[in-house]
Design a protein around this motif. Structure first.
Motif, short mmCIF file in Angstrom:
data_model
loop_
_atom_site.label_atom_id
_atom_site.label_comp_id
_atom_site.label_asym_id
_atom_site.label_seq_id
_atom_site.Cartn_x
_atom_site.Cartn_y
_atom_site.Cartn_z
N GLN A 1 0.02 -114.83 -28.45
CA GLN A 1 1.24 -114.69 -27.80
C GLN A 1 1.87 -116.16 -27.27
OE1 GLN A 1 0.39 -112.41 -23.95
NE2 GLN A 1 1.14 -110.72 -24.93
N PRO B 1 -8.74 -109.52 -25.45
CA PRO B 1 -7.72 -109.91 -24.51
C PRO B 1 -7.35 -111.46 -24.76
CG PRO B 1 -9.31 -108.80 -23.33
CD PRO B 1 -9.74 -108.78 -24.61
N ILE B 2 -8.37 -112.31 -25.33
CA ILE B 2 -8.20 -113.76 -25.55
C ILE B 2 -7.35 -113.97 -26.79
CG2 ILE B 2 -9.47 -115.78 -26.31
CD1 ILE B 2 -11.47 -115.27 -24.42
N PRO C 1 -3.68 -123.50 -27.64
CA PRO C 1 -4.26 -122.24 -27.84
C PRO C 1 -5.35 -122.17 -28.83
CG PRO C 1 -1.99 -122.22 -28.35
CD PRO C 1 -2.49 -123.69 -27.77
N GLU D 1 -3.77 -113.27 -26.12
CA GLU D 1 -3.20 -114.09 -25.18
C GLU D 1 -2.73 -115.57 -26.09
OE1 GLU D 1 -5.76 -115.51 -21.99
OE2 GLU D 1 -5.70 -113.42 -21.09
#
Length: 225
Positions: free
Chosen positions: A127, A120-121, A103, A124
């Motif tokens: 998370q 948004p990236i 990630p 993500e």
């Protein structure tokens, strides 16, 4: 003598280099960058690192290389003798790779291009990292080493995974990720202060200017197509 192919700005190259130095295995280094014809000759997908054994046997993929080195040079072992303990070591390594390193790599293009990470990236990536934090808090002991009293492959592996996390995720997300895992910050400093890690880091710093020139050339080539 073993030949280690790749470049010292790569954390996975340095991971294998650290293993070779820890086991005091003679080797020579061959500076080569991804997807070049020279690298493709020894690494099927042109990835760094790769090794060539004295008998001409070529091998790529860092975790595969590390296991091969361990089996071929069993002295100064980096895995416990117990099968369950070995499996735990590999579990820690795999979690660090999937939920820490991969990630964090998603943020590298934004760092090199100087552009902000899309929200948004960033969400993500955070998370996935949070899942890794939970898992590593559960599995890690840091007493004093990551899996207990024995220094293992997991110590070397996670240390070089963390170089990507700290270089990209920590900076881009403005989040002290390692501090979320009890004992990791202190352990990481112990690893960083070791003689072998310092030796490896000299190579990284020496290679970095040339590597950045390579990166900028790759970015320019993409934009001019």
């Amino acid at each position: 003598m073993i030949t280690l192919h790749g470049f010292a700005a790569s954390n996975y190259y340095n991971l294998v280099k650290h293993v070779l130095l820890h086991k005091e295995i003679p080797f020579q280094e061959n500076l080569v960058y991804p997807s070049s014809d020279e690298l493709l000759a020894v690494s099927p997908v042109g990835k760094v690192p790769a090794i060539t054994m004295p008998d001409g046997f070529d091998l790529s993929e860092s975790s595969v290389i590390c296991d091969f080195i361990e089996e071929s040079y069993p002295y100064t072992p980096l895995y416990p003798s117990d099968a369950k303990e070995r499996a735990t070591i590999r579990q820690i390594m795999k979690i660090a790779e999937l939920y820490f390193e991969l990630p964090s790599r998603r943020l590298i293009p934004f760092t090199f291009s100087g552009t902000p990470v899309p929200k948004p990236i960033a969400i993500e990536v955070r998370q996935v990292l949070e899942r890794g934090i939970i898992a590593l808090n559960s599995l890690s002991q840091f007493s004093p080493w990551i899996a207990g009293e024995q220094f293992t492959m997991a110590d070397i592996y996670v240390y070089y995974v963390n170089t990507i996390v700290s270089s990209f995720a920590v900076k881009q997300l403005e989040w002290d990720i390692m501090a979320q895992i009890s004992g990791m910050t202190e352990w990481n400093k112990t690893m960083r202060d070791s003689d072998i890690a310092k030796q490896v880091d000299v190579g990284r710093l020496t290679n970095m200017p040339e590597f950045m020139q390579y990166v900028q050339a790759q970015i320019k080539a993409v934009h001019t197509k």
